[in-house]
Structures are given as structure tokens and as C-alpha cells.
Design a protein around this motif. Structure first.
Motif, PDB file in Angstrom:
ATOM      1  N   ASP A 155      33.440  49.475   0.830  1.00 56.70           N
ATOM      2  CA  ASP A 155      33.234  48.083   1.217  1.00 56.70           C
ATOM      3  C   ASP A 155      33.940  47.781   2.543  1.00 56.70           C
ATOM      4  N   ASP A 156      34.677  48.753   3.066  1.00 60.69           N
ATOM      5  CA  ASP A 156      35.406  48.597   4.323  1.00 60.69           C
ATOM      6  C   ASP A 156      34.943  49.675   5.305  1.00 60.69           C
ATOM      7  N   PRO A 157      34.227  49.289   6.370  1.00 62.18           N
ATOM      8  CA  PRO A 157      33.701  50.288   7.302  1.00 62.18           C
ATOM      9  C   PRO A 157      34.787  51.099   8.007  1.00 62.18           C
ATOM     10  N   GLU A 158      35.934  50.509   8.263  1.00 62.28           N
ATOM     11  CA  GLU A 158      37.013  51.254   8.912  1.00 62.28           C
ATOM     12  C   GLU A 158      37.565  52.334   7.985  1.00 62.28           C
ATOM     13  N   GLN A 159      37.708  52.017   6.716  1.00 68.35           N
ATOM     14  CA  GLN A 159      38.153  53.024   5.756  1.00 68.35           C
ATOM     15  C   GLN A 159      37.104  54.136   5.655  1.00 68.35           C
ATOM     16  N   ALA A 160      35.838  53.771   5.644  1.00 64.65           N
ATOM     17  CA  ALA A 160      34.766  54.772   5.607  1.00 64.65           C
ATOM     18  C   ALA A 160      34.869  55.698   6.813  1.00 64.65           C
ATOM     19  N   ARG A 161      35.095  55.140   7.978  1.00 58.37           N
ATOM     20  CA  ARG A 161      35.218  55.956   9.202  1.00 58.37           C
ATOM     21  C   ARG A 161      36.423  56.899   9.132  1.00 58.37           C
ATOM     22  N   ARG A 162      37.553  56.377   8.672  1.00 54.42           N
ATOM     23  CA  ARG A 162      38.756  57.212   8.565  1.00 54.42           C
ATOM     24  C   ARG A 162      38.526  58.376   7.600  1.00 54.42           C
ATOM     25  N   CYS A 163      37.967  58.081   6.440  1.00 60.63           N
ATOM     26  CA  CYS A 163      37.722  59.129   5.442  1.00 60.63           C
ATOM     27  C   CYS A 163      36.665  60.116   5.930  1.00 60.63           C
ATOM     28  N   PHE A 164      35.626  59.618   6.590  1.00 61.39           N
ATOM     29  CA  PHE A 164      34.582  60.481   7.135  1.00 61.39           C
ATOM     30  C   PHE A 164      35.188  61.459   8.144  1.00 61.39           C
ATOM     31  N   ASP A 165      35.974  60.924   9.076  1.00 66.33           N
ATOM     32  CA  ASP A 165      36.600  61.763  10.100  1.00 66.33           C
ATOM     33  C   ASP A 165      37.551  62.787   9.477  1.00 66.33           C
ATOM     34  N   ALA A 166      38.289  62.377   8.455  1.00 66.37           N
ATOM     35  CA  ALA A 166      39.229  63.291   7.806  1.00 66.37           C
ATOM     36  C   ALA A 166      38.495  64.429   7.103  1.00 66.37           C
ATOM     37  N   LEU A 167      37.425  64.110   6.376  1.00 68.02           N
ATOM     38  CA  LEU A 167      36.674  65.155   5.679  1.00 68.02           C
ATOM     39  C   LEU A 167      35.911  66.049   6.655  1.00 68.02           C
ATOM     40  N   ALA A 168      35.551  65.515   7.802  1.00 65.32           N
ATOM     41  CA  ALA A 168      34.800  66.298   8.792  1.00 65.32           C
ATOM     42  C   ALA A 168      35.678  67.338   9.489  1.00 65.32           C
ATOM     43  N   THR A 169      36.997  67.166   9.419  1.00 63.42           N
ATOM     44  CA  THR A 169      37.906  68.122  10.036  1.00 63.42           C
ATOM     45  C   THR A 169      37.654  69.500   9.436  1.00 63.42           C
ATOM     46  N   ASN A 170      37.341  70.463  10.274  1.00 63.00           N
ATOM     47  CA  ASN A 170      37.020  71.836   9.864  1.00 63.00           C
ATOM     48  C   ASN A 170      35.755  71.922   9.014  1.00 63.00           C
ATOM     49  N   GLY A 171      34.997  70.840   8.951  1.00 64.92           N
ATOM     50  CA  GLY A 171      33.734  70.840   8.225  1.00 64.92           C
ATOM     51  C   GLY A 171      32.568  70.756   9.190  1.00 64.92           C
ATOM     52  N   LYS A 172      31.434  70.313   8.692  1.00 61.60           N
ATOM     53  CA  LYS A 172      30.239  70.204   9.517  1.00 61.60           C
ATOM     54  C   LYS A 172      29.585  68.845   9.280  1.00 61.60           C
ATOM     55  N   VAL A 173      29.480  68.058  10.342  1.00 62.59           N
ATOM     56  CA  VAL A 173      28.816  66.765  10.241  1.00 62.59           C
ATOM     57  C   VAL A 173      27.307  67.007  10.223  1.00 62.59           C
ATOM     58  N   VAL A 174      26.661  66.509   9.200  1.00 59.88           N
ATOM     59  CA  VAL A 174      25.208  66.624   9.063  1.00 59.88           C
ATOM     60  C   VAL A 174      24.542  65.414   9.709  1.00 59.88           C
ATOM     61  N   GLN A 175      25.110  64.229   9.457  1.00 57.25           N
ATOM     62  CA  GLN A 175      24.621  62.977  10.026  1.00 57.25           C
ATOM     63  C   GLN A 175      25.836  62.130  10.367  1.00 57.25           C
ATOM     64  N   PRO A 176      26.121  61.888  11.646  1.00 58.92           N
ATOM     65  CA  PRO A 176      27.242  61.010  11.985  1.00 58.92           C
ATOM     66  C   PRO A 176      27.037  59.624  11.366  1.00 58.92           C
ATOM     67  N   LEU A 177      28.121  58.900  11.201  1.00 61.36           N
ATOM     68  CA  LEU A 177      28.008  57.529  10.697  1.00 61.36           C
ATOM     69  C   LEU A 177      27.183  56.703  11.681  1.00 61.36           C
ATOM     70  N   VAL A 178      26.109  56.122  11.189  1.00 60.44           N
ATOM     71  CA  VAL A 178      25.209  55.315  12.019  1.00 60.44           C
ATOM     72  C   VAL A 178      24.823  54.054  11.267  1.00 60.44           C
ATOM     73  N   ASP A 179      24.337  53.073  12.013  1.00 59.97           N
ATOM     74  CA  ASP A 179      23.771  51.882  11.385  1.00 59.97           C
ATOM     75  C   ASP A 179      22.441  52.285  10.761  1.00 59.97           C
ATOM     76  N   ALA A 180      22.387  52.289   9.450  1.00 57.27           N
ATOM     77  CA  ALA A 180      21.190  52.722   8.729  1.00 57.27           C
ATOM     78  C   ALA A 180      20.190  51.579   8.604  1.00 57.27           C
ATOM     79  N   PRO A 181      18.906  51.907   8.419  1.00 59.58           N
ATOM     80  CA  PRO A 181      17.867  50.875   8.305  1.00 59.58           C
ATOM     81  C   PRO A 181      18.074  49.917   7.130  1.00 59.58           C
ATOM     82  N   TRP A 182      18.816  50.319   6.101  1.00 61.37           N
ATOM     83  CA  TRP A 182      19.029  49.441   4.946  1.00 61.37           C
ATOM     84  C   TRP A 182      20.214  48.496   5.143  1.00 61.37           C
ATOM     85  N   GLY A 183      20.764  48.457   6.371  1.00 58.77           N
ATOM     86  CA  GLY A 183      21.763  47.451   6.698  1.00 58.77           C
ATOM     87  C   GLY A 183      23.198  47.875   6.498  1.00 58.77           C
ATOM     88  N   GLU A 184      23.446  49.161   6.282  1.00 54.76           N
ATOM     89  CA  GLU A 184      24.813  49.623   6.103  1.00 54.76           C
ATOM     90  C   GLU A 184      25.061  50.831   7.001  1.00 54.76           C
TER      91      GLU A 184
END
Length: 140
Positions: A88-117
Motif C-alpha cells: 500500500d506504500d509505493p516507496e516501501q515497494a520500491r525499497r523492497c524491489f531494489d533490495a531483492l533485485a540485488t544480485n538477481g534479475k529484473v524481469v519487469q522494472p517497476l512501472v505504472d501499470a494499466p490497472w492503475g498501480e
């Protein structure tokens, strides 16, 4: 019968200890249970005694379970599974996304999706697939 929840269970081939520390740091996970193969089993082979037999981590309201598995061999392949996280918090989502992406592989960067999130997907360093969905909030 009503299914009340579905909990992902990761078999990590000897890397559960690393994954637990990583998810604690990246997602703020809290250990709810941790049992090793040698706990209460004096006949357990020495090589297995300290390996994680079962761990349960609380991530917000969600539960993740994992094990080292009993051997170093890869678990049987059964298809692709993703853990979907709703924020429910986009900043927390970004922080967690970036943390999990460390040494991983981003398949789809965080983007504004057509369903509004916000939406993004990645595979972390342990090969676990994650999907992120979050309210956009004021920061998007």
C-alpha cells in the motif's frame, strides 16, 4: 472445504540460512519458526545437522516457508511459481524491489501499470520469482 491461504515453500539446496538473512534485510521478514535437521535427532548425519529443515518467515501479513532440503541436489522441476506481494506504500515497494533485485534479475522494472498501480517482477539471487504490485501514491 475453504482454502484460507496458500503459502509458498522454497527448497533452497543448502542456501536457506543466506535466504533468511537476505529476506530479513530486504523485506523486514521476522523468523516465526526455525528447525534444523539435527534438532532432537541424535541419529541425524553430521552433514545435515545444521541444515535448515523448516523455517517460517513473517513478511507483513504473509508467511514464507523454506528449507535447505535434505541434499545438495536440485529439487524436481515443476513449473514456474511467483510470490506476489501487494503493497500500500509505493516507496516501501520500491525499497523492497531494489533490495531483492540485488544480485538477481529484473524481469519487469517497476512501472505504472494499466490497472492503475505500480507493477514489477524479478527473480532474486536464489532463483525465487517475485511480482510486486502497489498503489501508486503521490510519489508516482
Amino acid at each position: 472445504m475453504t482454502i484460507k491461504t496458500a503459502t509458498p515453500y522454497f527448497i533452497l539446496n543448502g542456501r536457506a540460512e543466506q535466504a533468511i538473512a537476505f529476506y530479513q534485510s530486504a523485506l523486514g521478514a521476522k523468523i516465526e519458526a526455525l528447525q534444523r535437521f539435527g534438532d532432537g535427532n541424535p541419529s541425524c548425519p553430521t552433514a545435515l545437522k545444521s541444515r535448515v529443515m523448516h523455517a517460517a518467515l513473517r513478511v507483513g501479513d504473509a508467511l514464507l516457508m523454506m528449507s535447505d532440503g535434505p541434499t545438495e541436489s536440485a529439487p524436481p522441476q515443476g513449473g514456474s511459481v511467483n510470490v506476489a506481494l501487494q503493497f500500500d506504500d509505493p516507496e516501501q515497494a520500491r525499497r523492497c524491489f531494489d533490495a531483492l533485485a540485488t544480485n538477481g534479475k529484473v524481469v519487469q522494472p517497476l512501472v505504472d501499470a494499466p490497472w492503475g498501480e505500480l507493477f514489477g517482477a524479478l527473480s532474486d539471487e536464489f532463483g525465487i520469482n517475485w511480482m510486486f504490485n502497489s498503489a501508486r501514491g503521490k510519489s508516482s
